[in-house]
Write a protein that holds these residues in place. Structure first.
Motif: not given
Length: 317
Positions: A103-107, A116-119, A152-158, A194-196
């Motif tokens: 939800p926050e990434l969508y917002r 683009l928003v990277s985790g 963190d370029f390689n974070c899978g959560l984007k 910042v993501v968990h």
């Protein structure tokens, strides 16, 4: 459609039911219209059977099955190609990425205007063999790409605006550099959240730490070269080749002139072919010519690889 969730996976049969249930719960809570695209990258376990079972129970599930293992970038490429959502979320299938972040990434995409928003997994639960190479890799990627705000370029959560994933080409192992690809495509508003990060619940990581770092370093050089000289390779090879040829040519003249000088002064001299400098000069001229020709060839074949992203898809549901 509000959101497409693209999940590349390889041998993750244990985590898939829990992951989809978690995504489904988040989407229903926030009343999102959505789809979940599982891309099975040649798994040898029961991952595809699980995806088929999930699809039979929910029309939100879509699946792509590769005939063999191609890698994460091809999986993302095919997932992006099929995605229909206004915002596209990518996450790994191992439950280390939390769907509660959606939800926050969508917002941030829809309200804050990010492309683009990277985790950023600020606190990681990975072994040192993975975290140390990751830190070195990210420091290098920030320097080369010029995207200073990403940790963190390689974070899978984007999260991506739909236009981004439809206008970039992810191939080889370039998934690590999607922010860089987006920047080169003209999408400049790139943010970070910042993501968990959770400890792996099932199985073990499919990616080696140091091997991934060295491969990533080579890919980064390739991407830098392509983004800088990809459509003008002659600018690189031509300048370098001309410089090498010029140095060699001047050196040959100096070697020949020195012999003529000694002859004219009646001093002892040796044959030009006895001088090591003659062969070094000749080698420099040959290398310069080869680089120059390579520039011409590069111009001819530049960005002409029509089957670069052609993968054998066994089944789609």
């Amino acid at each position: 459609m509000d959101i497409s969730v693209v999940v590349p996976l390889y041998n993750e049969e244990e985590s898939l039911p829990e992951l989809f249930a978690w995504i489904e719960r988040v989407m229903k809570t926030h009343n999102f219209s959505y789809e979940v695209i599982f891309v099975n990258d040649g798994s040898t376990d029961r991952s595809w059977q699980i995806i088929e079972q999930l699809q039979a129970k929910s029309d939100k599930v879509r699946g792509i099955k590769f005939r063999r293992n191609y890698g994460k970038s091809p999986a993302l490429y095919c997932g992006f190609e099929q995605a229909q959502g206004n915002v596209v979320i990518t996450m790994d299938a191992d439950l280390q990425d939390s769907p509660d972040e959606i939800p926050e990434l969508y917002r941030m995409i829809t309200e804050n205007g990010y492309d683009l928003v990277s985790g950023w997994k600020q606190k990681r639960y990975d072994p040192l063999s993975k975290t140390i190479p990751t830190k070195l890799f990210n420091a290098t990627a920030r320097k080369v790409s010029g995207i200073k705000n990403l940790h963190d370029f390689n974070c899978g959560l984007k999260a991506y605006r739909r236009d981004v994933i439809k206008n970039i080409e992810v191939y080889g192992e370039m998934h690590r550099y999607i922010p860089y690809l987006a920047k080169n495509a003209g999408f400049k508003k790139i943010g970070e959240k910042v993501v968990h990060h959770q400890a792996r619940k099932f199985g073990k990581t499919k990616f080696g730490g140091w091997n991934r770092f060295f491969n990533g370093y080579l890919d980064l050089i390739s991407l830098w070269f392509l983004s800088t000289f990809g459509i003008k390779p002659m600018h690189f090879f031509g300048i370098l080749g001309s410089l090498m040829f010029f140095i060699g040519f001047v050196a040959v003249i100096i070697v020949g002139a020195s012999k003529l000088y000694y002859m004219n002064q009646g001093m002892p001299y040796r044959l030009v072919t006895d001088s090591p400098y003659f062969y070094l000069s000749l080698t420099s001229m040959i290398i310069g010519t080869q680089l120059f020709v390579a520039g011409f060839l590069g111009e001819l074949i530049s960005r002409n690889a029509p089957e670069r992203n052609k993968y054998q898809i066994e089944k789609m549901i």
